[in-house]
Design a protein around this motif. Structure first.
Motif, PDB file in Angstrom:
ATOM      1  N   VAL A   1       0.838  -1.203   0.000  1.00 25.46           N
ATOM      2  CA  VAL A   1       0.000   0.000   0.000  1.00 25.46           C
ATOM      3  C   VAL A   1       0.867   1.244   0.000  1.00 25.46           C
ATOM      4  N   SER A   2       2.139   1.087  -0.311  1.00 31.08           N
ATOM      5  CA  SER A   2       3.061   2.221  -0.237  1.00 31.08           C
ATOM      6  C   SER A   2       2.701   3.338  -1.205  1.00 31.08           C
ATOM      7  N   SER A   3       1.918   3.038  -2.238  1.00 36.47           N
ATOM      8  CA  SER A   3       1.536   4.082  -3.193  1.00 36.47           C
ATOM      9  C   SER A   3       0.138   4.623  -2.922  1.00 36.47           C
ATOM     10  N   TYR A   4      -0.487   4.163  -1.861  1.00 39.01           N
ATOM     11  CA  TYR A   4      -1.853   4.566  -1.552  1.00 39.01           C
ATOM     12  C   TYR A   4      -1.905   5.592  -0.424  1.00 39.01           C
ATOM     13  N   ALA A   5      -2.868   6.473  -0.528  1.00 45.01           N
ATOM     14  CA  ALA A   5      -3.263   7.240   0.645  1.00 45.01           C
ATOM     15  C   ALA A   5      -3.966   6.269   1.591  1.00 45.01           C
ATOM     16  N   MET A   6      -3.803   6.508   2.886  1.00 48.23           N
ATOM     17  CA  MET A   6      -4.436   5.655   3.876  1.00 48.23           C
ATOM     18  C   MET A   6      -5.272   6.503   4.812  1.00 48.23           C
ATOM     19  N   GLY A   7      -6.411   5.986   5.155  1.00 50.13           N
ATOM     20  CA  GLY A   7      -7.287   6.737   6.022  1.00 50.13           C
ATOM     21  C   GLY A   7      -7.819   5.894   7.175  1.00 50.13           C
ATOM     22  N   TRP A   8      -8.192   6.580   8.223  1.00 49.61           N
ATOM     23  CA  TRP A   8      -8.897   5.956   9.348  1.00 49.61           C
ATOM     24  C   TRP A   8     -10.288   6.584   9.434  1.00 49.61           C
TER      25      TRP A   8
ATOM     26  N   ASN B   1       4.299  -2.082   5.583  1.00 52.17           N
ATOM     27  CA  ASN B   1       2.948  -2.098   5.000  1.00 52.17           C
ATOM     28  C   ASN B   1       1.881  -1.855   6.068  1.00 52.17           C
ATOM     29  N   THR B   2       2.177  -0.937   6.958  1.00 53.14           N
ATOM     30  CA  THR B   2       1.319  -0.713   8.123  1.00 53.14           C
ATOM     31  C   THR B   2       1.126   0.772   8.378  1.00 53.14           C
ATOM     32  N   VAL B   3      -0.085   1.097   8.804  1.00 52.40           N
ATOM     33  CA  VAL B   3      -0.428   2.458   9.197  1.00 52.40           C
ATOM     34  C   VAL B   3      -0.871   2.422  10.661  1.00 52.40           C
ATOM     35  N   TYR B   4      -0.563   3.490  11.372  1.00 51.04           N
ATOM     36  CA  TYR B   4      -0.840   3.537  12.805  1.00 51.04           C
ATOM     37  C   TYR B   4      -1.730   4.735  13.139  1.00 51.04           C
ATOM     38  N   LEU B   5      -2.454   4.582  14.208  1.00 45.74           N
ATOM     39  CA  LEU B   5      -3.242   5.693  14.742  1.00 45.74           C
ATOM     40  C   LEU B   5      -3.018   5.734  16.248  1.00 45.74           C
TER      41      LEU B   5
ATOM     42  N   ARG C   1      -6.939   6.894  -3.029  1.00 50.07           N
ATOM     43  CA  ARG C   1      -6.175   7.716  -3.945  1.00 50.07           C
ATOM     44  C   ARG C   1      -6.074   9.176  -3.546  1.00 50.07           C
ATOM     45  N   ASN C   2      -6.989   9.643  -2.734  1.00 52.49           N
ATOM     46  CA  ASN C   2      -6.996  11.058  -2.388  1.00 52.49           C
ATOM     47  C   ASN C   2      -7.395  11.188  -0.921  1.00 52.49           C
ATOM     48  N   ILE C   3      -6.506  11.754  -0.134  1.00 48.38           N
ATOM     49  CA  ILE C   3      -6.772  11.803   1.308  1.00 48.38           C
ATOM     50  C   ILE C   3      -7.978  12.666   1.641  1.00 48.38           C
ATOM     51  N   TYR C   4      -8.353  13.556   0.737  1.00 47.25           N
ATOM     52  CA  TYR C   4      -9.454  14.480   1.020  1.00 47.25           C
ATOM     53  C   TYR C   4     -10.805  13.960   0.542  1.00 47.25           C
ATOM     54  N   LEU C   5     -10.792  12.861  -0.176  1.00 48.81           N
ATOM     55  CA  LEU C   5     -12.024  12.358  -0.781  1.00 48.81           C
ATOM     56  C   LEU C   5     -12.276  10.904  -0.379  1.00 48.81           C
TER      57      LEU C   5
END
Length: 120
Positions: free
Chosen positions: A28-35, A76-80, A99-103
């Motif tokens: 997921v290194s090319s992806y925006a990630m969201g919680w 390959n990990t995201v943290y909160l 693809r877009n952190i705002y959308l």
């Protein structure tokens, strides 16, 4: 991409938790990630997002200063990191890749959530 959130649990008001979102299947290194989160009886709510390289973050206004997002593309990990937790933070927390952190509509992959319960 499969996403699995973990790290939830029961914590007292004012406590802290660190959630993790581990991706598998592909990087997921090319992806925006969201919680996101969904409280009991409420709609899904945006929490925070981070760009693929971690340089830009976008927080829900109400959560700024208490929550911090980060990512480790090598893992390959995201943290909160959630501090000063309040009972109103009680919810199932989900991670997503897009693809877009705002959308939020551009998030293609969604993981199963992890339950966070904050007791008063």
């Amino acid at each position: 991409v499969q996403l699995q959130a973990s790290g939830g649990g029961l914590v007292q008001t004012g406590g802290s938790l660190r959630l993790s979102c581990a991706a598998s299947g592909r990087t997921v290194s090319s992806y925006a990630m969201g919680w996101f989160r969904r409280a009991p009886g409420k709609e899904r709510e945006f929490v925070v997002a981070i760009t693929w390289n971690g340089r830009i973050t976008y927080y829900a206004d109400s959560l700024k200063g208490r929550f911090t997002v980060s990512r480790d593309n090598a893992k390959n990990t995201v943290y909160l990191q959630m501090n000063s937790l309040k009972p109103e933070d009680t919810a199932v927390y989900f991670c997503a890749a897009g693809r877009n952190i705002y959308l939020p509509s551009t998030y293609d992959y969604w993981g199963q959530g992890t339950l966070v319960t904050v007791s008063s």
